[in-house]
Enzyme design. Structure first.
Site, PDB file in Angstrom:
ATOM      1  N   HIS A  69       0.572  -1.721  -0.265  1.00  0.00           N
ATOM      2  CA  HIS A  69      -0.201  -0.329   0.087  1.00  0.00           C
ATOM      3  C   HIS A  69       0.852   0.804  -0.014  1.00  0.00           C
ATOM      4  O   HIS A  69       2.264   1.454   0.916  1.00  0.00           O
ATOM      5  CB  HIS A  69      -1.084   0.062   1.091  1.00  0.00           C
ATOM      6  N   SER A  70       0.514   2.229  -0.746  1.00  0.00           N
ATOM      7  CA  SER A  70       1.135   3.205  -0.347  1.00  0.00           C
ATOM      8  C   SER A  70       2.280   3.395  -0.657  1.00  0.00           C
ATOM      9  O   SER A  70       2.789   3.161  -2.121  1.00  0.00           O
ATOM     10  CB  SER A  70       1.002   4.397   0.642  1.00  0.00           C
ATOM     11  N   GLN A  71       3.324   4.029   0.120  1.00  0.00           N
ATOM     12  CA  GLN A  71       5.044   3.758  -0.216  1.00  0.00           C
ATOM     13  C   GLN A  71       5.273   2.890  -0.959  1.00  0.00           C
ATOM     14  O   GLN A  71       6.051   2.241  -0.924  1.00  0.00           O
ATOM     15  CB  GLN A  71       5.469   4.613   1.122  1.00  0.00           C
ATOM     16  N   GLY A 124       3.949   0.890  -2.099  1.00  0.00           N
ATOM     17  CA  GLY A 124       3.731   0.414  -3.687  1.00  0.00           C
ATOM     18  C   GLY A 124       5.212  -0.018  -5.035  1.00  0.00           C
ATOM     19  O   GLY A 124       5.682  -0.959  -4.977  1.00  0.00           O
TER      20      GLY A 124
END
Length: 379
Positions: A205-207, A209
């Site tokens: 998720h998010s960072q 990725g």
């Protein structure tokens, strides 16, 4: 003696039944371990640095285990955010356990239970105001055209709301040097895959990725499918101004998806020279709603290792990622990756911002992701 034993067994069964009725969490056996890292010389002796904490959860009473699932958290987070939601609903870790999957939850190196040593890089944190405006209460701030569509966060998403306060209490300091973060996550992620020893479903998720992409680049043979939810992006540049200090350079990912090298064919040794880019406008009619994409010039170089792993990119209707995650999908496809877009709004799921796995329809989204994985690689 026999009567005492029978009473004890009955009491244990009642406790077990009560837990199953009242708890949203799945029964599992639990252990933990560390992977990666190394000894270094320090004042007075040696210390161990850059190791990664991993929590292993095995479904209770499940003799035939399905493919392992690894959860890779984002910036400011730890692995605890996969366990349950801030308003007490079932988390994705339990949901995947109930489907019969062993679950591995990590704390990134230098985060949470993975210790950071003084003097190693730059440690930072985020304010509650930043979390409100970017993630949990975006409808109150209007930072991008889609923000007003946010409806799925439980509660107001603002300070003083008990659900927000519970969530913000989980936010921790983080390593702020992207090179250190990427190098450590790539190495520790590869070490985790080697320890598990069989192909996994990896969810970042998010960072996490681009960090998950780096792990896939290192060990494509041990990732069966990769799901990246609202990955840091878009390619090459940052697009959210309030995350950029004044005067900073937005060109933060010289390797397209990452700051540190990925394996391309033909090889990229100097990205400024070997990875020329071009600006591609959004589809007609989407101007003002979507950012332009920065993609490779043709003929595009191929992501040799990453292209061995099928990938799903997920984003929510009301998130700032709704303005540019399509660019990440296009960049992956251009690099030869079997990448699928799950634009939740286009799929009929509305109102989500950045933390889709914590919002009120989180289980619906888990089911959609699970359906893609089953259809793509089987389970």
């Amino acid at each position: 003696m026999l009567l005492h034993l029978l009473i004890s067994l009955l009491f244990a069964c009642l406790i077990h039944a009560s837990y199953n009725l009242s708890s949203p969490e799945a029964l599992a056996s639990r252990t933990y371990f560390y992977v990666g890292g190394r000894y270094i010389n320090a004042t007075g002796g040696h210390i161990f640095v850059d190791q990664m904490y991993v929590e292993q959860l095995l479904p209770a009473g499940n003799a035939t285990l399905k493919d392992p699932v690894v959860f890779h958290h984002g910036q400011v987070q730890t692995g605890t955010n996969w366990l349950n939601t801030p308003d007490g609903r079932q988390g994705w870790a339990s949901w995947f356990l109930q489907q019969g999957h062993p679950v591995y939850i990590l704390d990134q190196p230098q985060r949470g239970r993975s210790p950071a040593q003084p003097g190693n890089g730059s440690i930072a944190t985020w304010t509650a105001e930043l979390i409100e405006s970017l993630f949990t209460g975006v409808e109150h701030f209007g930072g991008w055209p889609q923000a007003h569509l946010h409806t799925q966060w439980p509660g107001t998403g603002l300070m003083g709301d008990p659900i927000f306060d519970t969530f913000y209490q989980t936010q921790v300091e983080f390593q702020n040097d992207p090179v250190i973060v990427e190098v450590n996550n790539r190495a520790a992620g590869a070490a985790l895959l080697a320890r598990i020893g069989r192909p996994v479903i990896w969810i970042g998720h998010s960072q996490a990725g681009p960090l998950s992409v780096l792990v896939a680049d290192a060990r494509p043979d041990l990732i069966k499918a990769l799901v990246i939810i609202e990955p840091v992006g878009p390619p090459f540049q940052n697009k959210i101004p309030n995350l950029l200090p004044p005067g900073s350079n937005p060109w933060v990912r010289p390797y397209g998806l990452t700051t540190t090298p990925l394996v391309y064919d033909p090889p990229v040794t100097d990205p400024g020279r070997d990875l020329p880019s071009k600006d591609v406008p959004p589809p007609q009619g989407e101007e003002g709603m979507l950012f332009d994409c920065i993609l490779q010039q043709e003929p595009a170089k191929k992501l040799v290792n990453v292209s061995q792993v099928p990938m799903l990119v997920v984003w929510g209707e009301a998130s700032f990622h709704a303005t540019y995650d399509y660019c990440t999908v296009n960049y992956l496809v251009q690099g030869g990756v079997d990448a699928t877009a799950l634009n939740l709004s286009a799929a009929g799921v509305h109102g989500n911002a950045h933390f889709v796995f914590l919002e009120e329809n989180s289980i619906q989204i888990a089911e959609m992701i699970y359906g893609w994985v089953k259809g793509k690689v089987g389970l």
